[in-house]
Design a protein around this motif. Structure first.
Motif, mmCIF file in Angstrom:
data_model
loop_
_atom_site.group_PDB
_atom_site.id
_atom_site.type_symbol
_atom_site.label_atom_id
_atom_site.label_comp_id
_atom_site.label_asym_id
_atom_site.label_seq_id
_atom_site.Cartn_x
_atom_site.Cartn_y
_atom_site.Cartn_z
ATOM 1 N N MET A 1 42.335 -12.287 21.375
ATOM 2 C CA MET A 1 42.538 -10.845 21.223
ATOM 3 C C MET A 1 41.224 -10.105 21.026
ATOM 4 S SD MET A 1 45.913 -10.653 18.852
ATOM 5 C CE MET A 1 46.082 -8.880 18.976
ATOM 6 N N PRO B 1 38.342 -9.390 24.569
ATOM 7 C CA PRO B 1 38.355 -8.185 25.421
ATOM 8 C C PRO B 1 37.906 -6.941 24.677
ATOM 9 C CG PRO B 1 40.553 -9.187 25.295
ATOM 10 C CD PRO B 1 39.647 -10.047 24.513
ATOM 11 N N LEU B 2 38.300 -6.850 23.394
ATOM 12 C CA LEU B 2 37.934 -5.668 22.619
ATOM 13 C C LEU B 2 36.415 -5.585 22.441
ATOM 14 C CD1 LEU B 2 38.981 -3.283 21.038
ATOM 15 C CD2 LEU B 2 39.175 -4.731 19.036
ATOM 16 N N LEU C 1 34.139 -7.011 24.225
ATOM 17 C CA LEU C 1 33.498 -6.811 25.524
ATOM 18 C C LEU C 1 33.588 -5.348 25.952
ATOM 19 C CD1 LEU C 1 32.092 -8.454 27.724
ATOM 20 C CD2 LEU C 1 34.286 -8.736 28.852
ATOM 21 N N MET C 2 34.754 -4.771 25.741
ATOM 22 C CA MET C 2 34.943 -3.370 26.119
ATOM 23 C C MET C 2 33.973 -2.473 25.342
ATOM 24 S SD MET C 2 36.413 -0.313 25.194
ATOM 25 C CE MET C 2 37.963 -0.168 24.359
ATOM 26 N N ILE C 3 33.850 -2.719 24.040
ATOM 27 C CA ILE C 3 32.955 -1.891 23.224
ATOM 28 C C ILE C 3 31.506 -2.084 23.680
ATOM 29 C CG2 ILE C 3 32.129 -1.383 20.899
ATOM 30 C CD1 ILE C 3 34.751 -2.438 19.836
ATOM 31 N N SER D 1 30.753 -0.171 26.898
ATOM 32 C CA SER D 1 30.959 1.269 27.020
ATOM 33 C C SER D 1 29.665 2.002 26.682
ATOM 34 C CB SER D 1 32.113 1.721 26.129
ATOM 35 O OG SER D 1 31.927 1.243 24.842
ATOM 36 N N ALA E 1 28.147 -8.081 18.484
ATOM 37 C CA ALA E 1 26.706 -8.141 18.251
ATOM 38 C C ALA E 1 26.042 -9.019 19.304
ATOM 39 C CB ALA E 1 26.422 -8.687 16.851
ATOM 40 N N LEU F 1 22.316 -6.926 31.351
ATOM 41 C CA LEU F 1 23.302 -6.615 32.384
ATOM 42 C C LEU F 1 22.757 -6.784 33.795
ATOM 43 C CD1 LEU F 1 25.167 -3.577 30.816
ATOM 44 C CD2 LEU F 1 25.723 -5.992 30.723
ATOM 45 N N ASP G 1 24.425 -7.853 37.608
ATOM 46 C CA ASP G 1 24.179 -7.137 38.870
ATOM 47 C C ASP G 1 23.615 -8.083 39.916
ATOM 48 O OD1 ASP G 1 25.119 -4.753 37.998
ATOM 49 O OD2 ASP G 1 23.165 -4.033 37.277
ATOM 50 N N LYS H 1 34.202 -11.138 40.275
ATOM 51 C CA LYS H 1 34.311 -10.697 38.894
ATOM 52 C C LYS H 1 34.492 -11.866 37.926
ATOM 53 C CE LYS H 1 37.895 -8.124 37.971
ATOM 54 N NZ LYS H 1 38.816 -6.984 38.174
ATOM 55 N N TRP H 2 35.424 -12.770 38.226
ATOM 56 C CA TRP H 2 35.721 -13.874 37.320
ATOM 57 C C TRP H 2 34.598 -14.888 37.280
ATOM 58 C CZ3 TRP H 2 39.171 -13.234 33.778
ATOM 59 C CH2 TRP H 2 40.203 -12.327 34.004
ATOM 60 N N ARG I 1 28.605 -1.042 38.174
ATOM 61 C CA ARG I 1 29.880 -1.739 37.943
ATOM 62 C C ARG I 1 30.979 -0.721 37.717
ATOM 63 N NH1 ARG I 1 26.053 -4.314 35.709
ATOM 64 N NH2 ARG I 1 26.063 -2.764 34.064
ATOM 65 N N LYS J 1 34.546 0.498 35.988
ATOM 66 C CA LYS J 1 35.223 0.249 34.721
ATOM 67 C C LYS J 1 36.343 -0.752 34.992
ATOM 68 C CE LYS J 1 33.997 3.814 31.667
ATOM 69 N NZ LYS J 1 32.581 3.575 31.757
ATOM 70 N N LEU K 1 40.453 -4.851 31.286
ATOM 71 C CA LEU K 1 39.740 -4.922 30.015
ATOM 72 C C LEU K 1 40.124 -3.756 29.126
ATOM 73 C CD1 LEU K 1 37.533 -6.631 28.684
ATOM 74 C CD2 LEU K 1 35.871 -5.018 29.565
ATOM 75 N N TRP K 2 40.179 -2.575 29.721
ATOM 76 C CA TRP K 2 40.505 -1.381 28.948
ATOM 77 C C TRP K 2 41.922 -1.428 28.402
ATOM 78 C CZ3 TRP K 2 38.078 2.973 27.124
ATOM 79 C CH2 TRP K 2 36.700 3.008 27.383
ATOM 80 N N SER L 1 43.777 -4.130 27.771
ATOM 81 C CA SER L 1 43.939 -5.111 26.693
ATOM 82 C C SER L 1 43.255 -4.641 25.416
ATOM 83 C CB SER L 1 43.435 -6.490 27.118
ATOM 84 O OG SER L 1 42.207 -6.385 27.770
ATOM 85 N N ALA L 2 42.096 -3.987 25.557
ATOM 86 C CA ALA L 2 41.412 -3.479 24.369
ATOM 87 C C ALA L 2 42.241 -2.403 23.680
ATOM 88 C CB ALA L 2 40.040 -2.941 24.747
ATOM 89 N N VAL M 1 44.929 -3.940 21.650
ATOM 90 C CA VAL M 1 44.437 -4.502 20.395
ATOM 91 C C VAL M 1 44.215 -3.387 19.364
ATOM 92 C CG1 VAL M 1 42.618 -5.854 19.289
ATOM 93 C CG2 VAL M 1 43.417 -6.493 21.539
ATOM 94 N N ARG N 1 26.738 -3.889 12.261
ATOM 95 C CA ARG N 1 26.714 -4.637 13.524
ATOM 96 C C ARG N 1 26.350 -6.086 13.309
ATOM 97 N NH1 ARG N 1 23.375 -0.378 15.992
ATOM 98 N NH2 ARG N 1 24.745 1.420 16.043
ATOM 99 N N GLY N 2 25.058 -6.405 13.499
ATOM 100 C CA GLY N 2 24.724 -7.822 13.596
ATOM 101 C C GLY N 2 24.904 -8.678 12.361
#
Lengths: 292, 257
Positions: free
Chosen positions: A94, A97-98, A100-102, A105, A185, A192, A196, A205-206, B2, B4, B8-9, B11-12, B15, B255-256
């Motif tokens: 769970m 993905p969260l 990774l999304m953060i 962004s 973190a 990134l 690319d 992608k996978w 890339r 979006k 991913l969005w 599932s996030a 959560v 964060r870290g």
């Protein structure tokens, strides 16, 4: 520079002294207590025996033998480890993905999205358990809806409260941020350009995920797993409030030995086993981290 | 660029819903005019009114505030010293002592402190709870201060020294002002950790030294009532304010870690 070193040691003295008294000493007392007898009215027997005017420290292996006499405690430990492993895995699935999304962004949104993860984590621990007691309550909407549906297909009513499922959901809920924060973190630091480059070379992608992002994120996953695994292993409040009679974990037995049965030596034995397990997990984690 | 990633969005977002829906439910039902936390009946303030007349709850809230203020205060001083020492030289023992309490299950600290307090014949009460809370707060303050120290430019202190400032003056006029956000954020974290702690308080509290979490625990053990929702909502509000402030002061420490 001369004269600089001594004042650093001076700085460290007060916190060091405090933690030696209130962290290191209690742990040593616990170790000793595990070799002591229980007192007449529970708790611990007096530390010294006054025999013929001499002070003697009187130790026993009785409590440790009791641990090994039956397989009850071994099974209890295995069950607790099972819950801890399951919670860690679900948090990973769970949380990934969260995180990774953060991490992917925009800079401006990142802090806010992260704060959204931290806020529930800092809200009171009992309140977060209580929230699930409302959701799983027998009169709650979820239980009634589920039983409505089950009734239609001719299946008996179920109770959600006091079940291993309820416990697991709540364990995941409480510990999820411990997984997300270290993972984030780690993911945030990824270069990134590599993704690319992989894309330019035709990786899908996978494939990009499994060959680049995933292996790079393993240290984050290790850190997160340790942070989830250890508190779950010692948990007693969630099984206590949501687990029912079958949902007992090692923490509940420790609490019971210290508060209800007042058999402190045996409670100390169980606590020492928990300490050793936790230390082993931390060492395993840092060994994995260094190997990479 | 890339794209979006939609999957991913989604599932996030799910959560996030998982994280927030239960808490929203607690808040919503605290205004519900029904003894059962089951369905919406109507709006009411009465559960908050009941709280104001609940003697035990008010005493517990007072205890919690006293404990959190004192523990956070002492832990901030000790934690700041530890954080400064840790960032300036590698002290293995200090590092071990500061970090291990964070890495151990709470219950172990609770029972081992109980053993210590009973061994020295200390009466369990506000003082024993404070001593325990300081123990687990030091590490968090130290980490916050250490993070701030490591982001500081050492050239500033060196320049001041070259210009003839005494070490004390360097500390007072340069290091300390730069450290303030880290110290404050650490203090706020310590305050929240103390207000929220249940497990360690459970083992180190005595008769008549109940705190808010202990009070909530004993109420929840008996029955689920909207009064618990009301006190939970107030606690959440307090945490929201404190933590948002702390994260403004020192975003790095969240964060870290």
């Amino acid at each position: 520079m001369q004269g600089k070193a001594w004042y650093k040691y001076l700085l460290s003295l007060p916190p060091m002294a405090y933690l030696l008294i209130f962290f290191a000493t209690p742990t040593l007392i616990m170790l000793l207590a595990s070799f002591r007898y229980a007192g007449e009215y529970g708790g611990l027997a007096p530390w010294y025996l006054h025999e013929s005017g001499r002070l003697t420290l009187d130790l026993t292996l009785e409590n440790w033998q009791r641990l090994l006499e039956t397989d009850i405690y071994l099974r209890l430990f295995l069950k607790s480890i099972g819950y801890a492993v399951a919670t860690t895995l679900i948090c990973m699935v769970m949380g990934y993905p969260l995180a990774l999304m953060i991490a992917r962004s925009g800079r401006k949104n990142r802090d806010f999205l992260l704060l959204l993860v931290i806020l529930p984590f800092w809200s009171n621990f009992l309140v977060r358990i209580y929230a699930w007691m409302i959701i799983f309550s027998p009169v709650g909407a979820l239980t009634r809806m589920l039983n409505g549906v089950l009734g239609l297909i001719g299946m008996g009513p179920v109770t959600l409260m006091y079940s291993p499922t309820a416990m697991l959901v709540c364990l995941v809920y409480v510990h999820l941020p411990f997984m997300v924060l270290p993972l984030y973190a780690n993911l945030e630091k990824h270069d990134l350009d590599m993704l690319d480059a992989a894309q330019d070379l035709g990786a899908g992608k996978w494939r990009r995920f499994w060959l680049i992002t995933w292996p790079l994120s393993l240290p984050g996953i290790t850190a997160g797993s340790i942070l989830v695994f250890i508190p779950v292993l010692g948990m007693f409040a969630i099984p206590d409030l949501l687990g029912g009679t079958n949902g007992i974990m090692i923490g509940n037995v420790i609490k019971q030995q210290f508060m209800e049965s007042r058999d402190w030596p045996f409670g100390s034995v169980l606590s020492m086993v928990l300490t050793v397990t936790a230390v082993a997990v931390v060492l395993l984690g840092s060994w994995l981290g260094r190997r990479r | 660029m890339r794209k979006k990633n939609l999957l991913l969005w989604i599932s996030a977002t799910l959560v996030y819903l998982f994280l927030y829906l239960p808490l929203v439910l607690v808040v919503v039902f605290s205004f519900n005019d029904s003894k059962l936390n089951a369905e919406w009946v109507g709006f009411t303030w009465k559960w908050y009114g009941k709280l104001l007349h609940n003697r035990e709850m008010l005493t517990a809230a007072m205890n919690s505030l006293i404990i959190a203020t004192v523990s956070a205060g002492v832990a901030t001083i000790l934690g700041t010293l530890a954080g400064m020492a840790m960032s300036q030289c590698r002290l293995r023992l200090l590092q071990f002592l500061v970090l291990s309490p964070i890495a151990m299950p709470d219950i172990l600290m609770g029972v081992s402190l109980l053993l210590l307090f009973i061994m020295v014949n200390m009466t369990l009460g506000l003082l024993s709870i404070m001593l325990a809370h300081i123990t687990f707060c030091i590490g968090f303050v130290a980490l916050s201060v250490q993070a701030r120290m490591s982001s500081m430019d050492p050239a500033l202190v060196e320049a001041a020294r070259d210009l003839g400032a005494s070490p004390w003056r360097c500390f007072r006029d340069i290091t300390l002002p730069l450290l303030i956000p880290g110290i404050l954020a650490g203090a706020l974290m310590a305050f929240t950790l103390s207000i929220d702690d249940f497990v360690i308080t459970f083992f180190t509290a005595g008769v008549g030294s109940s705190t808010l979490p202990l009070q909530i625990y004993s109420m929840v053990k008996i029955a689920v009532t909207p009064e618990v929702n009301a006190v939970s909502t107030l606690l959440m509000l307090l945490t929201l304010v404190v933590i948002t402030t702390a994260s403004r002061l020192s975003p790095a420490i969240f964060r870290g870690e």
